[in-house]
Design a protein around this motif. Sequence first.
Motif: not given
Length: 335
Positions: A157-180
């Motif tokens: 399971p994870g989170i997907v985040m979208m950033m829209v800035q001007h005409s640019d789009r960036t998508v990032q995912k975040f998943t939990y790292d048990l060791h870190g």
Amino acid sequence: MTKRLLGIACLAGILAGCTNQNTDQTEEMNELKAQVEQLALENEELVKTVEEERQAFDLALNEQVNRDYALIVSQAIEAYPLTLYKQTSVDLDEDGTAEQIELYVNAEKTENGLFAWDDGQKWLLVVKDGEKTYPLFDDYVQLGTIDFSTSTFDEQPGIVMMMVQHSDRTVQKFTYDLHGNGYQKETFYKKENINNHYNEAASHAFFKDAFTLMDHAFTTKTLTVLEANEPSLQDDHERRLIIELILADLYNANRLLEMATELNRALNVSLSGAIDLLYEMVNQPPTAEQRKELTAIHELFKEIESDDLIMKEENQIYPDIAEKLQRLDFIVDEK
């Protein structure tokens, strides 16, 4: 005697010529030496410039890596932006207890529930796990927005985040790292789209969130328009208070759909026709034909009962959902 004088004169001339020749050679040698020294200086400057550029490139590369890949550990949030924009709960670390995911924005809501947007806002996306807080995104966004959804990436399971800035789009995912003991951030979509491994999962999540907004807008919120009396719809202020709430949801839904389509062409859906219809109704009292179209859209979405929207294995919208979305286009396009 005369011959001796002539000999001496000739010898003097030869010696003078040799002296002049030696002087010319010395000058040439000095010039060559100066040129060599100048070239050495220029070469030294060139080596220095190349080294500075290499260091700058390495720094920029490291900064880019830090932006695209990072482990985010828990830390206290000093100040929260003004308004809670969106929230949900998911068991991200799979410990049996759901974490709270909240998105805040530094923008006020107006009397009718709409946001008073500025040219830019401070956004905060945070995961709350008991007393721990993990700031996944905490920054100012100029002429843009932040949104998020949840999905599964490589069976985690994870989170997907979208950033829209001007005409640019960036998508990032975040998943939990048990060791870190933190959340691993990975940027997997930009315009160059280097890594498309997670595009389908992210697009499915954005599509689901967009459909939730659409469904609420066309059922619950649209009902207030259909039940409004004629004086309310004729009054510009009252009409805007009712219809702009629907438009706000549809604008957000359409932005999510655009991102879903950009990630995954199989989910190509647009709300432009429905948005145009409601925009016309905001600006002028709705005609009988426009109210008829809005009623048809309302009835259409009331027919949708299933929460299953996408066949993930086939990567396509369920046929009955796809058919209803095509009917939506037909309703607003039929003039």
